[in-house]
Design a protein around this motif. Sequence first.
Motif, PDB file in Angstrom:
ATOM      1  N   MET A  58      -1.783   8.019   5.247  1.00 42.45           N
ATOM      2  CA  MET A  58      -2.580   8.411   4.060  1.00 42.45           C
ATOM      3  C   MET A  58      -2.351   9.974   3.620  1.00 42.45           C
ATOM      4  SD  MET A  58      -6.369   6.266   4.412  1.00 42.45           S
ATOM      5  CE  MET A  58      -6.626   7.150   2.921  1.00 42.45           C
ATOM      6  N   ALA A  59      -2.356  10.373   2.398  1.00 43.59           N
ATOM      7  CA  ALA A  59      -2.259  11.489   1.900  1.00 43.59           C
ATOM      8  C   ALA A  59      -3.600  11.957   1.365  1.00 43.59           C
ATOM      9  CB  ALA A  59      -1.413  11.637   0.855  1.00 43.59           C
ATOM     10  N   MET A  60      -4.102  13.276   1.813  1.00 45.03           N
ATOM     11  CA  MET A  60      -5.130  13.715   1.266  1.00 45.03           C
ATOM     12  C   MET A  60      -5.074  15.092   0.599  1.00 45.03           C
ATOM     13  SD  MET A  60      -7.803  13.050   4.391  1.00 45.03           S
ATOM     14  CE  MET A  60      -7.937  11.617   4.828  1.00 45.03           C
ATOM     15  N   ASP A  61      -5.735  15.636  -0.296  1.00 46.60           N
ATOM     16  CA  ASP A  61      -5.514  16.925  -1.182  1.00 46.60           C
ATOM     17  C   ASP A  61      -6.261  18.036  -0.153  1.00 46.60           C
ATOM     18  OD1 ASP A  61      -3.893  15.837  -2.914  1.00 46.60           O
ATOM     19  OD2 ASP A  61      -5.460  15.526  -4.252  1.00 46.60           O
ATOM     20  N   ILE A  62      -5.663  19.321  -0.339  1.00 43.02           N
ATOM     21  CA  ILE A  62      -6.276  20.374   0.268  1.00 43.02           C
ATOM     22  C   ILE A  62      -6.933  21.130  -0.919  1.00 43.02           C
ATOM     23  CG2 ILE A  62      -5.927  22.536   1.533  1.00 43.02           C
ATOM     24  CD1 ILE A  62      -3.392  21.104   2.708  1.00 43.02           C
ATOM     25  N   ALA A  63      -8.433  21.272  -0.469  1.00 41.87           N
ATOM     26  CA  ALA A  63      -9.264  21.784  -1.748  1.00 41.87           C
ATOM     27  C   ALA A  63      -9.361  23.244  -1.588  1.00 41.87           C
ATOM     28  CB  ALA A  63     -10.720  21.212  -1.937  1.00 41.87           C
ATOM     29  N   SER A  78      -1.984  29.678   1.456  1.00 39.88           N
ATOM     30  CA  SER A  78      -0.794  29.072   0.601  1.00 39.88           C
ATOM     31  C   SER A  78      -0.744  27.455   0.682  1.00 39.88           C
ATOM     32  CB  SER A  78       0.635  29.461   1.467  1.00 39.88           C
ATOM     33  OG  SER A  78       0.480  28.837   2.646  1.00 39.88           O
ATOM     34  N   PHE A  79      -1.776  26.938   1.175  1.00 40.93           N
ATOM     35  CA  PHE A  79      -1.861  25.366   1.266  1.00 40.93           C
ATOM     36  C   PHE A  79      -2.952  25.015   0.259  1.00 40.93           C
ATOM     37  CE2 PHE A  79       0.092  26.318   5.557  1.00 40.93           C
ATOM     38  CZ  PHE A  79       0.966  25.474   5.466  1.00 40.93           C
ATOM     39  N   VAL A  80      -3.731  25.768  -0.538  1.00 40.15           N
ATOM     40  CA  VAL A  80      -4.811  25.677  -1.469  1.00 40.15           C
ATOM     41  C   VAL A  80      -4.053  24.774  -2.417  1.00 40.15           C
ATOM     42  CG1 VAL A  80      -6.604  26.267  -2.908  1.00 40.15           C
ATOM     43  CG2 VAL A  80      -6.202  27.445  -0.600  1.00 40.15           C
ATOM     44  N   SER A  81      -4.699  23.596  -2.936  1.00 37.52           N
ATOM     45  CA  SER A  81      -4.144  22.691  -3.989  1.00 37.52           C
ATOM     46  C   SER A  81      -3.016  22.293  -3.515  1.00 37.52           C
ATOM     47  CB  SER A  81      -3.658  23.425  -5.176  1.00 37.52           C
ATOM     48  OG  SER A  81      -4.690  24.150  -5.771  1.00 37.52           O
ATOM     49  N   GLY A  82      -2.467  21.996  -2.388  1.00 39.28           N
ATOM     50  CA  GLY A  82      -1.467  21.372  -1.835  1.00 39.28           C
ATOM     51  C   GLY A  82      -1.960  20.042  -1.199  1.00 39.28           C
ATOM     52  N   SER A  83      -1.242  19.554  -0.308  1.00 35.69           N
ATOM     53  CA  SER A  83      -1.714  18.033   0.113  1.00 35.69           C
ATOM     54  C   SER A  83      -1.254  18.018   1.755  1.00 35.69           C
ATOM     55  CB  SER A  83      -0.938  17.036  -0.712  1.00 35.69           C
ATOM     56  OG  SER A  83       0.441  17.000  -0.559  1.00 35.69           O
ATOM     57  N   LEU A  84      -1.315  16.962   2.393  1.00 32.19           N
ATOM     58  CA  LEU A  84      -1.156  16.666   3.790  1.00 32.19           C
ATOM     59  C   LEU A  84      -1.050  14.953   3.700  1.00 32.19           C
ATOM     60  CD1 LEU A  84      -3.535  15.435   5.809  1.00 32.19           C
ATOM     61  CD2 LEU A  84      -4.361  17.702   5.722  1.00 32.19           C
ATOM     62  N   ARG A  85      -0.236  14.743   4.673  1.00 26.39           N
ATOM     63  CA  ARG A  85       0.036  13.166   5.010  1.00 26.39           C
ATOM     64  C   ARG A  85      -0.039  13.051   6.373  1.00 26.39           C
ATOM     65  NH1 ARG A  85       2.061   9.007   1.887  1.00 26.39           N
ATOM     66  NH2 ARG A  85       2.901   7.308   3.119  1.00 26.39           N
ATOM     67  N   ALA A 138     -11.858   4.032   2.216  1.00 26.05           N
ATOM     68  CA  ALA A 138     -10.944   5.035   2.675  1.00 26.05           C
ATOM     69  C   ALA A 138      -9.996   5.431   1.512  1.00 26.05           C
ATOM     70  CB  ALA A 138     -10.345   5.020   4.162  1.00 26.05           C
ATOM     71  N   GLY A 139      -9.698   4.103   0.730  1.00 30.79           N
ATOM     72  CA  GLY A 139      -8.642   4.292  -0.351  1.00 30.79           C
ATOM     73  C   GLY A 139      -7.456   3.994  -0.035  1.00 30.79           C
ATOM     74  N   ARG A 140      -7.147   3.045   0.889  1.00 35.20           N
ATOM     75  CA  ARG A 140      -5.968   2.646   1.593  1.00 35.20           C
ATOM     76  C   ARG A 140      -5.414   1.797   0.416  1.00 35.20           C
ATOM     77  NH1 ARG A 140      -4.524   3.716   6.691  1.00 35.20           N
ATOM     78  NH2 ARG A 140      -5.938   4.752   7.893  1.00 35.20           N
ATOM     79  N   PHE A 141      -6.326   1.085  -0.458  1.00 34.64           N
ATOM     80  CA  PHE A 141      -5.767   0.196  -1.357  1.00 34.64           C
ATOM     81  C   PHE A 141      -5.743   0.775  -2.788  1.00 34.64           C
ATOM     82  CE2 PHE A 141      -7.207  -2.438   1.970  1.00 34.64           C
ATOM     83  CZ  PHE A 141      -6.034  -3.477   2.230  1.00 34.64           C
ATOM     84  N   ARG A 186       0.925  -1.147  -0.035  1.00 35.53           N
ATOM     85  CA  ARG A 186       0.123   0.073   0.093  1.00 35.53           C
ATOM     86  C   ARG A 186       0.755   1.221   0.037  1.00 35.53           C
ATOM     87  NH1 ARG A 186      -4.469  -1.193   4.726  1.00 35.53           N
ATOM     88  NH2 ARG A 186      -3.205   0.205   5.569  1.00 35.53           N
ATOM     89  N   ARG A 187       0.164   2.333  -0.267  1.00 37.33           N
ATOM     90  CA  ARG A 187       0.742   3.470  -0.811  1.00 37.33           C
ATOM     91  C   ARG A 187       1.622   4.513   0.736  1.00 37.33           C
ATOM     92  NH1 ARG A 187      -2.098   7.496  -4.766  1.00 37.33           N
ATOM     93  NH2 ARG A 187      -3.932   6.483  -3.621  1.00 37.33           N
TER      94      ARG A 187
END
Length: 272
Positions: A202-207, A186-193, A83-86, A21-22
């Motif tokens: 898991m990683a998610m995008d910041i909308a 400044s975090f818009v279009s960024g990501s967090l892990r 949750a998209g873990r796979f 898994r990622r």
Amino acid sequence: MSRVFLATELEGVATFWRIYRRDGTTLGFTGHDRDLAFGGIVHRAAPGMLPSAIRRTAGLDGDSAEMEGALAHDAIDGEDLAAGRFDGARVEVGAVDWETLDHAVLYNGTIGAVARSGGAFTAGLASAKAALEINPVPRTSPTCRAAFCGPECGLSASRFTHTATLVSAEPDAARVRFDQAGDGASFVSGSLRWLDGPYAGMAMDIAEADETGGLVLDAELSDNLMAGTRAILREGCDHTIATCTARFANAANFRGEPFLPGNDLLARYPSS
């Protein structure tokens, strides 16, 4: 490994498959009636999980394969699939001699679409040949095609990466607030892990970002997400030439054609 499997009429051969898994978790399974440990991985006996027939060709078309299993296994449950873990996990399928533990990988691929039906799941696998279907010639675009802080971008990822602690979360709105310094925009279009908690790894995008510093994520959040959970935040970029120039002073590495006339030029007409 030069072992030839099924060369004789009677052999102790079982199938095995590994899921990488990622988020860094590695799962191993085998069709044998007991657990097998080889290659540094313990492969759990999972008689309810079966790989389908593997089609390997010498052509450039992707080799097809599929994996089916029961959600009752401890390592795979419906919440992790939802949750998209796979999603995008790397998969290896092979054969192993359950007496000598000689083994060989017969198939490499990644998990594509996952379907659920009752208490079971079906996952389609895309072989490594799928990478050959990508067009190596980039198409023109008004925005930058380079990944932010990637090799073509040239900016240092550590400069725009911050370790933060969760202050509060609103699961219904997918909104979180961290103690990170700086403007939330400044975090818009960024990501967090996530580093720990229910989404560890898991990683998610910041909308979006609101005026109070809250960040809206692109995924649903669990009520179990508590204050104090740590995460790594990566600032974002909207991939426009204006942002690349004014905010990052990196126009020399801009991978786009912002001034190239588009198709709307054909519909223009003169005016006085």
